[in-house]
Design an enzyme around this catalytic site. Sequence first.
Site, mmCIF file in Angstrom:
data_model
loop_
_atom_site.group_PDB
_atom_site.id
_atom_site.type_symbol
_atom_site.label_atom_id
_atom_site.label_comp_id
_atom_site.label_asym_id
_atom_site.label_seq_id
_atom_site.Cartn_x
_atom_site.Cartn_y
_atom_site.Cartn_z
ATOM 1 N N LYS A 135 15.069 25.892 8.088
ATOM 2 C CA LYS A 135 15.176 27.294 8.509
ATOM 3 C C LYS A 135 16.252 28.025 7.691
ATOM 4 C CE LYS A 135 16.243 30.047 12.475
ATOM 5 N NZ LYS A 135 17.107 29.904 13.622
ATOM 6 N N ASP A 153 11.965 31.336 14.078
ATOM 7 C CA ASP A 153 13.016 31.218 15.092
ATOM 8 C C ASP A 153 12.350 31.368 16.460
ATOM 9 O OD1 ASP A 153 12.495 33.891 15.462
ATOM 10 O OD2 ASP A 153 14.598 34.493 15.497
#
Length: 224
Positions: A135, A153
């Site tokens: 991420k 997310d």
Amino acid sequence: MAKSYVKEARRKKVASKRQRIEPIIDRLAVEHADAAIALTFRNPLELLVSVMLSAQTTDVNVNRVTEKLFVKYRKPEDYLAVPVEELERDIFATGFYRQKAKALRGTMEQLITQHDGQVPESFDDLLKLPGVARKTANVVSAERGNAQGIVVDTHVRRLSQRLGLSRQEDPVKIERDLMRIVPRGDWARFPHLLIWHGRRICDARRPHCEDCPLAADLCPSSLL
Ligand code: SF4
């Protein structure tokens, strides 16, 4: 285990996700023309540090901490020049400060020894930095104009499920689904659009479908 929104996408019949993806992006881009990363940074090093600090906390909180942090720590060497306890104190308010301080110091060491003190451009090199997961590498690459994937997310996960773009629960699998349908040129802005839509309209507990530009024909979870 994070709550699943997959079943909500059975409420309404809509066109296939391939047919809907471009109008979804277009309408969200009009609705959230200001959608962009909420972290404050001036260079790739500050970007990387901000994203590393943003795990498990809000961007607002990170910006509050980095406002002072980036005055004191300007280059990778600065993070190694102070005792670890001092760095921990300086990032304390972002939470998980011990792990984050350790990851930051490991990353800075690697930047100095392997990358001439610069943040690497390559996605694979970013992933090799201590404490840098997919991420983080995705956010950093996307902000530098070199998106290699799609950031997933909590908002992107929920919205992807509600919009029927993925039936997966795991962020890595959701990312894979999104990469198949979102045009490559939109990989960087797409998560920002979903994040801002999630914050402003498609709330986790109470989605405001009455104010949503996707409600009439593009969202299978629409309450209208
Ligand atoms: S707010 Fe929009 S995206 Fe969210 S569930 Fe309602 S119609 Fe779907």
